[in-house]
Design a protein around this motif. Structure first.
Motif, PDB file in Angstrom:
ATOM      1  N   LYS A  53      18.498  15.833  32.666  1.00 49.19           N
ATOM      2  CA  LYS A  53      19.402  16.621  31.807  1.00 49.19           C
ATOM      3  C   LYS A  53      18.759  17.203  30.730  1.00 49.19           C
ATOM      4  O   LYS A  53      17.834  17.053  30.218  1.00 49.19           O
ATOM      5  CB  LYS A  53      20.561  15.596  31.190  1.00 49.19           C
ATOM      6  CG  LYS A  53      21.298  14.810  32.322  1.00 49.19           C
ATOM      7  CD  LYS A  53      22.466  14.142  31.631  1.00 49.19           C
ATOM      8  CE  LYS A  53      23.175  13.683  32.656  1.00 49.19           C
ATOM      9  NZ  LYS A  53      24.543  13.052  32.177  1.00 49.19           N
ATOM     10  N   LYS A  54      19.442  18.483  30.403  1.00 53.12           N
ATOM     11  CA  LYS A  54      18.845  19.297  29.123  1.00 53.12           C
ATOM     12  C   LYS A  54      19.672  18.885  28.010  1.00 53.12           C
ATOM     13  O   LYS A  54      20.805  19.029  27.824  1.00 53.12           O
ATOM     14  CB  LYS A  54      19.003  20.752  29.433  1.00 53.12           C
ATOM     15  CG  LYS A  54      18.541  21.669  28.402  1.00 53.12           C
ATOM     16  CD  LYS A  54      18.527  23.088  28.714  1.00 53.12           C
ATOM     17  CE  LYS A  54      17.845  24.044  27.670  1.00 53.12           C
ATOM     18  NZ  LYS A  54      17.555  25.277  28.059  1.00 53.12           N
ATOM     19  N   LYS A  55      18.838  18.649  26.961  1.00 50.43           N
ATOM     20  CA  LYS A  55      19.475  18.143  25.700  1.00 50.43           C
ATOM     21  C   LYS A  55      19.448  19.427  24.723  1.00 50.43           C
ATOM     22  O   LYS A  55      18.173  19.955  24.729  1.00 50.43           O
ATOM     23  CB  LYS A  55      18.742  16.995  24.945  1.00 50.43           C
ATOM     24  CG  LYS A  55      18.820  15.697  25.709  1.00 50.43           C
ATOM     25  CD  LYS A  55      20.048  15.151  25.512  1.00 50.43           C
ATOM     26  CE  LYS A  55      19.866  13.749  26.258  1.00 50.43           C
ATOM     27  NZ  LYS A  55      20.922  12.881  26.106  1.00 50.43           N
ATOM     28  N   LEU A  56      20.391  19.932  24.289  1.00 53.54           N
ATOM     29  CA  LEU A  56      20.516  21.203  23.377  1.00 53.54           C
ATOM     30  C   LEU A  56      19.709  20.982  22.096  1.00 53.54           C
ATOM     31  O   LEU A  56      19.710  19.845  21.742  1.00 53.54           O
ATOM     32  CB  LEU A  56      22.143  21.475  23.356  1.00 53.54           C
ATOM     33  CG  LEU A  56      22.817  21.934  24.442  1.00 53.54           C
ATOM     34  CD1 LEU A  56      24.205  22.149  24.326  1.00 53.54           C
ATOM     35  CD2 LEU A  56      22.256  23.112  25.234  1.00 53.54           C
ATOM     36  N   GLU A  57      19.441  22.017  21.568  1.00 52.69           N
ATOM     37  CA  GLU A  57      18.882  22.044  20.228  1.00 52.69           C
ATOM     38  C   GLU A  57      19.968  21.473  19.089  1.00 52.69           C
ATOM     39  O   GLU A  57      21.031  22.012  19.409  1.00 52.69           O
ATOM     40  CB  GLU A  57      18.092  23.339  19.688  1.00 52.69           C
ATOM     41  CG  GLU A  57      19.037  24.340  19.541  1.00 52.69           C
ATOM     42  CD  GLU A  57      18.498  25.441  18.879  1.00 52.69           C
ATOM     43  OE1 GLU A  57      17.041  25.610  19.084  1.00 52.69           O
ATOM     44  OE2 GLU A  57      18.831  26.425  18.443  1.00 52.69           O
ATOM     45  N   ARG A  58      19.538  21.035  18.200  1.00 51.34           N
ATOM     46  CA  ARG A  58      20.220  20.435  17.116  1.00 51.34           C
ATOM     47  C   ARG A  58      19.618  20.318  15.807  1.00 51.34           C
ATOM     48  O   ARG A  58      18.759  20.264  15.693  1.00 51.34           O
ATOM     49  CB  ARG A  58      21.105  19.090  17.596  1.00 51.34           C
ATOM     50  CG  ARG A  58      19.847  17.859  17.592  1.00 51.34           C
ATOM     51  CD  ARG A  58      20.642  16.909  18.307  1.00 51.34           C
ATOM     52  NE  ARG A  58      19.376  15.807  18.482  1.00 51.34           N
ATOM     53  CZ  ARG A  58      18.962  15.032  17.638  1.00 51.34           C
ATOM     54  NH1 ARG A  58      19.551  14.731  16.453  1.00 51.34           N
ATOM     55  NH2 ARG A  58      17.933  14.060  17.980  1.00 51.34           N
ATOM     56  N   ILE A  59      20.540  20.253  14.728  1.00 57.27           N
ATOM     57  CA  ILE A  59      20.244  20.014  13.476  1.00 57.27           C
ATOM     58  C   ILE A  59      20.384  18.687  13.250  1.00 57.27           C
ATOM     59  O   ILE A  59      21.264  17.873  13.104  1.00 57.27           O
ATOM     60  CB  ILE A  59      21.105  20.914  12.458  1.00 57.27           C
ATOM     61  CG1 ILE A  59      20.675  22.234  12.776  1.00 57.27           C
ATOM     62  CG2 ILE A  59      20.710  20.524  11.138  1.00 57.27           C
ATOM     63  CD1 ILE A  59      21.646  23.083  12.199  1.00 57.27           C
ATOM     64  N   MET A  60      19.238  17.996  12.624  1.00 59.98           N
ATOM     65  CA  MET A  60      19.113  16.607  12.257  1.00 59.98           C
ATOM     66  C   MET A  60      18.819  16.534  10.716  1.00 59.98           C
ATOM     67  O   MET A  60      18.217  17.591  10.096  1.00 59.98           O
ATOM     68  CB  MET A  60      17.855  16.166  12.792  1.00 59.98           C
ATOM     69  CG  MET A  60      17.704  14.557  12.522  1.00 59.98           C
ATOM     70  SD  MET A  60      16.191  14.083  13.385  1.00 59.98           S
ATOM     71  CE  MET A  60      15.048  14.126  11.869  1.00 59.98           C
ATOM     72  N   VAL A  61      19.465  15.705  10.041  1.00 57.68           N
ATOM     73  CA  VAL A  61      19.119  15.208   8.615  1.00 57.68           C
ATOM     74  C   VAL A  61      18.474  14.137   8.411  1.00 57.68           C
ATOM     75  O   VAL A  61      19.175  13.011   8.848  1.00 57.68           O
ATOM     76  CB  VAL A  61      20.571  15.262   7.710  1.00 57.68           C
ATOM     77  CG1 VAL A  61      20.328  14.860   6.422  1.00 57.68           C
ATOM     78  CG2 VAL A  61      21.345  16.374   7.998  1.00 57.68           C
ATOM     79  N   SER A  62      17.266  14.037   7.644  1.00 62.00           N
ATOM     80  CA  SER A  62      16.539  12.936   7.496  1.00 62.00           C
ATOM     81  C   SER A  62      17.129  12.083   6.499  1.00 62.00           C
ATOM     82  O   SER A  62      17.641  12.490   5.458  1.00 62.00           O
ATOM     83  CB  SER A  62      15.008  13.439   6.725  1.00 62.00           C
ATOM     84  OG  SER A  62      14.485  12.384   6.444  1.00 62.00           O
ATOM     85  N   PRO A  63      17.537  10.632   6.770  1.00 65.10           N
ATOM     86  CA  PRO A  63      18.159   9.715   5.960  1.00 65.10           C
ATOM     87  C   PRO A  63      17.354   9.645   4.848  1.00 65.10           C
ATOM     88  O   PRO A  63      18.048   9.351   3.681  1.00 65.10           O
ATOM     89  CB  PRO A  63      18.259   8.563   6.818  1.00 65.10           C
ATOM     90  CG  PRO A  63      17.226   8.788   7.972  1.00 65.10           C
ATOM     91  CD  PRO A  63      16.970  10.072   8.102  1.00 65.10           C
TER      92      PRO A  63
END
Length: 95
Positions: A53-63
């Motif tokens: 499966k292809k996982k789309l690009e996303r924005i992650m926030v460092s905790p």
């Protein structure tokens, strides 16, 4: 269970020599790997389905820092077990 134990069990159940069972196992894994490289789904009756499966690009926030980072798209191998196996595992063993 490690690979050696699995191959020994496979050889015992099929009547093959351990070396033949090892070669068979390596061939199966190689063929499945080739299918995954091409993006194909591998469906095994009475066991389950392996799918790329292809996982789309996303924005992650460092905790810790609160910094936003862009996570690039990637391919991931997933497995969906046969409902019979899933139910047996939920119930805690064989029926």
């Amino acid at each position: 269970m490690n690979n050696k134990e699995f191959v020994t069990l496979l050889a015992g159940r099929t009547g093959m020599k351990v070396s033949e069972a090892q070669k068979t196992m390596e061939s199966i894994i190689s063929i499945m790997g080739d299918c995954f490289q091409e993006g194909d789904t591998v469906q095994m009756a009475n066991f389950g389905t392996f799918e790329v499966k292809k996982k789309l690009e996303r924005i992650m926030v460092s905790p810790t820092t609160g910094q936003r980072m862009l996570v690039p798209p990637k391919l991931a191998l997933t497995f969906k077990p046969n409902p019979t196996w899933k139910d047996m595992i939920k119930k805690g063993g064989t029926e």
